[in-house]
Design a protein around this motif. Structure first.
Motif, PDB file in Angstrom:
ATOM      1  N   GLU A  57       0.634  -1.227   0.113  1.00 25.85           N
ATOM      2  CA  GLU A  57       0.115   0.130  -0.022  1.00 25.85           C
ATOM      3  C   GLU A  57       0.854   1.330  -0.153  1.00 25.85           C
ATOM      4  OE1 GLU A  57      -1.884  -2.669   3.343  1.00 25.85           O
ATOM      5  OE2 GLU A  57       0.035  -2.286   2.209  1.00 25.85           O
ATOM      6  N   LEU A  58       2.245   1.100   0.522  1.00 21.77           N
ATOM      7  CA  LEU A  58       2.970   2.262   0.595  1.00 21.77           C
ATOM      8  C   LEU A  58       3.273   2.823  -0.811  1.00 21.77           C
ATOM      9  CD1 LEU A  58       5.453   1.038   3.262  1.00 21.77           C
ATOM     10  CD2 LEU A  58       3.543   2.538   3.555  1.00 21.77           C
ATOM     11  N   VAL A  59       3.222   1.827  -1.808  1.00 20.43           N
ATOM     12  CA  VAL A  59       3.593   2.543  -3.374  1.00 20.43           C
ATOM     13  C   VAL A  59       2.489   2.308  -4.072  1.00 20.43           C
ATOM     14  CG1 VAL A  59       6.193   2.066  -2.782  1.00 20.43           C
ATOM     15  CG2 VAL A  59       4.543   0.212  -3.620  1.00 20.43           C
ATOM     16  N   THR A  60       1.587   2.049  -3.651  1.00 15.06           N
ATOM     17  CA  THR A  60       0.039   2.175  -4.559  1.00 15.06           C
ATOM     18  C   THR A  60      -0.982   3.241  -3.989  1.00 15.06           C
ATOM     19  OG1 THR A  60      -0.870   0.413  -3.203  1.00 15.06           O
ATOM     20  CG2 THR A  60       0.441  -0.333  -4.915  1.00 15.06           C
ATOM     21  N   ASP A  61      -0.516   4.172  -3.216  1.00 13.05           N
ATOM     22  CA  ASP A  61      -1.358   5.059  -2.677  1.00 13.05           C
ATOM     23  C   ASP A  61      -0.751   6.357  -2.767  1.00 13.05           C
ATOM     24  OD1 ASP A  61      -2.356   6.822  -0.342  1.00 13.05           O
ATOM     25  OD2 ASP A  61      -3.909   5.537  -0.511  1.00 13.05           O
ATOM     26  N   ALA A  62      -1.389   7.705  -3.687  1.00  8.14           N
ATOM     27  CA  ALA A  62      -0.729   8.721  -3.906  1.00  8.14           C
ATOM     28  C   ALA A  62      -0.231   9.271  -2.436  1.00  8.14           C
ATOM     29  CB  ALA A  62      -1.512   9.602  -4.664  1.00  8.14           C
TER      30      ALA A  62
ATOM     31  N   VAL B 286       9.132   1.257  -5.769  1.00 10.25           N
ATOM     32  CA  VAL B 286       8.305   2.050  -6.625  1.00 10.25           C
ATOM     33  C   VAL B 286       8.436   0.824  -7.944  1.00 10.25           C
ATOM     34  CG1 VAL B 286       8.201   3.748  -8.093  1.00 10.25           C
ATOM     35  CG2 VAL B 286       8.225   4.133  -5.855  1.00 10.25           C
ATOM     36  N   MET B 287       9.923   0.757  -8.279  1.00  6.12           N
ATOM     37  CA  MET B 287      10.084  -0.157  -9.415  1.00  6.12           C
ATOM     38  C   MET B 287       9.196  -1.350  -9.429  1.00  6.12           C
ATOM     39  SD  MET B 287      14.150   0.862  -9.989  1.00  6.12           S
ATOM     40  CE  MET B 287      14.169  -0.291 -11.686  1.00  6.12           C
ATOM     41  N   SER B 288       9.239  -1.952  -8.420  1.00  4.31           N
ATOM     42  CA  SER B 288       8.940  -3.533  -7.961  1.00  4.31           C
ATOM     43  C   SER B 288       7.279  -3.391  -8.454  1.00  4.31           C
ATOM     44  CB  SER B 288       9.130  -4.182  -6.912  1.00  4.31           C
ATOM     45  OG  SER B 288      10.445  -4.274  -6.626  1.00  4.31           O
ATOM     46  N   PHE B 289       6.740  -2.220  -7.685  1.00  5.36           N
ATOM     47  CA  PHE B 289       5.140  -2.453  -7.860  1.00  5.36           C
ATOM     48  C   PHE B 289       4.658  -1.168  -8.685  1.00  5.36           C
ATOM     49  CE2 PHE B 289       6.532  -3.506  -3.415  1.00  5.36           C
ATOM     50  CZ  PHE B 289       6.237  -4.959  -3.678  1.00  5.36           C
ATOM     51  N   ARG B 290       5.388  -0.731  -9.692  1.00  5.86           N
ATOM     52  CA  ARG B 290       5.057   0.275 -10.534  1.00  5.86           C
ATOM     53  C   ARG B 290       3.761  -0.182 -11.480  1.00  5.86           C
ATOM     54  NH1 ARG B 290       6.407   0.904 -15.762  1.00  5.86           N
ATOM     55  NH2 ARG B 290       8.009  -0.668 -15.664  1.00  5.86           N
ATOM     56  N   HIS B 291       3.960  -1.538 -11.824  1.00  5.78           N
ATOM     57  CA  HIS B 291       2.904  -1.961 -12.575  1.00  5.78           C
ATOM     58  C   HIS B 291       1.474  -2.040 -11.951  1.00  5.78           C
ATOM     59  CE1 HIS B 291       4.079  -5.316 -10.361  1.00  5.78           C
ATOM     60  NE2 HIS B 291       3.123  -6.243 -10.532  1.00  5.78           N
ATOM     61  N   LEU B 292       1.334  -1.907 -10.544  1.00  4.12           N
ATOM     62  CA  LEU B 292       0.095  -1.877  -9.862  1.00  4.12           C
ATOM     63  C   LEU B 292      -0.440  -0.585  -9.629  1.00  4.12           C
ATOM     64  CD1 LEU B 292       1.100  -4.340  -7.063  1.00  4.12           C
ATOM     65  CD2 LEU B 292      -0.305  -4.850  -8.910  1.00  4.12           C
TER      66      LEU B 292
END
Length: 417
Positions: free
Chosen positions: A141-146, A162-168
């Motif tokens: 959630e830390l990298v999927t919530d603006a 961010v690089m790992s979860f960018r696609h989400l």
């Protein structure tokens, strides 16, 4: 975590000391220590470590003897820590675990948790907590919530997340992520440039003056000699009326550097540093840079080579590896073999027939190109690669090493000069 200094003042209340000790141990041991220690976080107005009462100006410090709502500052710290490390209990199958920090009235959401952590703990501790949240407990959630991203401290670990979860990420989150990535990348690029630019751009030319007033080019010996006439005997110092600078010998070399970067899942640290180094190479005079990213497919990112942020936001880590396929693509980019350096950044864990990669290396070498195999390094600069395949590439004519960015720059400078 705040560590209040021990007080030697006479008349200090032993009960307050005991409460403070129990609070600190309670934070370390977690909520399952309440049975032995008690919570210690009631609304009794216990002193808040690091607070000097009203008007202290410290984050979270308020009036009223250190009370700030339910449980005071230590209570807030306890809930923030339990929100994260309480997940460890769930991993071990302990009953009664709740990932939201218990059934208290105030249930923390991710942005609120980040806000509390930033207010309550020093920066070094915040970075550790965020790293554990991302790597150890999978709090994506830390990298999927603006909103959450906007509250996080930019760091190398966050860049990797961010690089790992960018696609989400949704488009609005991607915009926030891009700004954060750019901040981290620019900081890394600035540090790397300071290390490698002198190596790549030449040594000081002490015989030639330069109008460019750059601190690292300041010629102290000539400056002092030129200003000796301004020596102030009373003040016992030289008054500098003019500063003299040396120029640098710039290398103008018609070289073509082709960087082929393995983007399989194990290569994240190498991908980050390769993207930044490509940008640094791009700034060299008379050097053309081609940047190729690959896993089982090949993507030519040459048009973005001068923008590491764009490169990192374009690649998708993961999947298999076809190193030979990428090298075959690089062969097609070669125009003047004797002035071409192919830098292959990989862990040499080939996913296709093992004879294809050495054969590609051999063709490039026979044509006259240099092939540098840069073995993958982890975040601590430890080499991680298939030594058997690396040795086969060396036998085919490649030069293979596991190098830090500075050592890579020195290696490249020896070839370019």
């Amino acid at each position: 975590m705040p560590d209040p200094a021990e007080s030697t003042e006479p008349g200090r209340d032993p009960a307050a000391d005991d409460l403070l000790a129990r609070q600190r141990w309670r934070l370390v041991l977690g909520k399952f220590s309440e049975r032995s220690l008690g919570s210690g976080f009631g609304d009794e107005g216990a002193a808040v470590p690091g607070s000097s009462g009203p008007g202290s100006g410290k984050p979270g410090a308020g009036g009223g003897g250190g009370r700030e709502g339910r449980g005071g500052r230590y209570g807030r710290m306890d809930r923030a820590l339990d929100y994260l490390y309480g997940r460890e209990y769930g991993r071990r199958g302990i009953r009664g675990f709740s990932p939201t920090g218990g059934d208290e009235a105030s249930v923390l959401a991710i942005p609120d948790w980040l806000k509390d952590v930033r207010e309550l703990f020093p920066r070094e501790t915040v970075e550790v907590l965020e790293k554990h949240a991302l790597e150890r407990y999978g709090m994506t959630e830390l990298v999927t919530d603006a909103e959450a991203l906007g509250k996080m401290e930019p760091s190398y670990e966050l860049l990797k997340a961010v690089m790992s979860f960018r696609h989400l990420m949704e488009p609005n989150v991607l915009r926030a992520a891009r700004a954060l990535v750019r901040q981290v990348v620019e900081d890394l690029k600035r540090k790397l440039t300071q290390e490698v630019r002198p190596v790549l751009w030449g040594k000081l030319n002490r015989q030639r003056r330069s109008p460019l007033k750059v601190a690292r080019n300041l010629d102290w010996h000539r400056t002092i000699r030129a200003n000796l006439k301004n020596y102030d005997r009373q003040e016992k110092r030289i008054v500098l009326e003019s500063l003299l600078f040396s120029s640098r010998v710039e290398r103008h070399m018609p070289w073509h550097i082709i960087m082929a970067v393995d983007c399989s899942g194990s290569m994240m640290d190498s991908v980050i540093h390769s993207a930044i180094m490509a940008g640094i190479f791009k700034a060299l005079p008379a050097v053309r840079v081609s940047l190729v990213a690959f896993d089982t497919a090949v993507v030519d990112l040459s048009e973005h080579a001068d923008d590491p942020t764009e490169v990192l936001m374009s690649v998708q880590l993961g999947g298999g590896t076809n190193i030979a396929g990428a090298m075959g693509y690089c062969e097609g980019l070669v125009r003047t073999p004797s002035r071409t350096i192919v830098v292959l950044v990989t862990d040499f864990c080939e996913g296709v027939a093992g004879h294809l990669l050495p054969a590609s290396v051999k063709r490039l070498r026979e044509a006259g190109a240099r092939v540098l195999g840069l073995a993958a390094l982890d975040a601590e600069a430890n080499p991680v690669y298939d030594r058997n395949m690396a040795e086969r590439c060396v036998a085919a004519g490649a030069e293979v090493a596991a190098l830090t960015p500075r050592r890579l720059a020195e290696w490249m400078a020896r070839i370019l000069s």
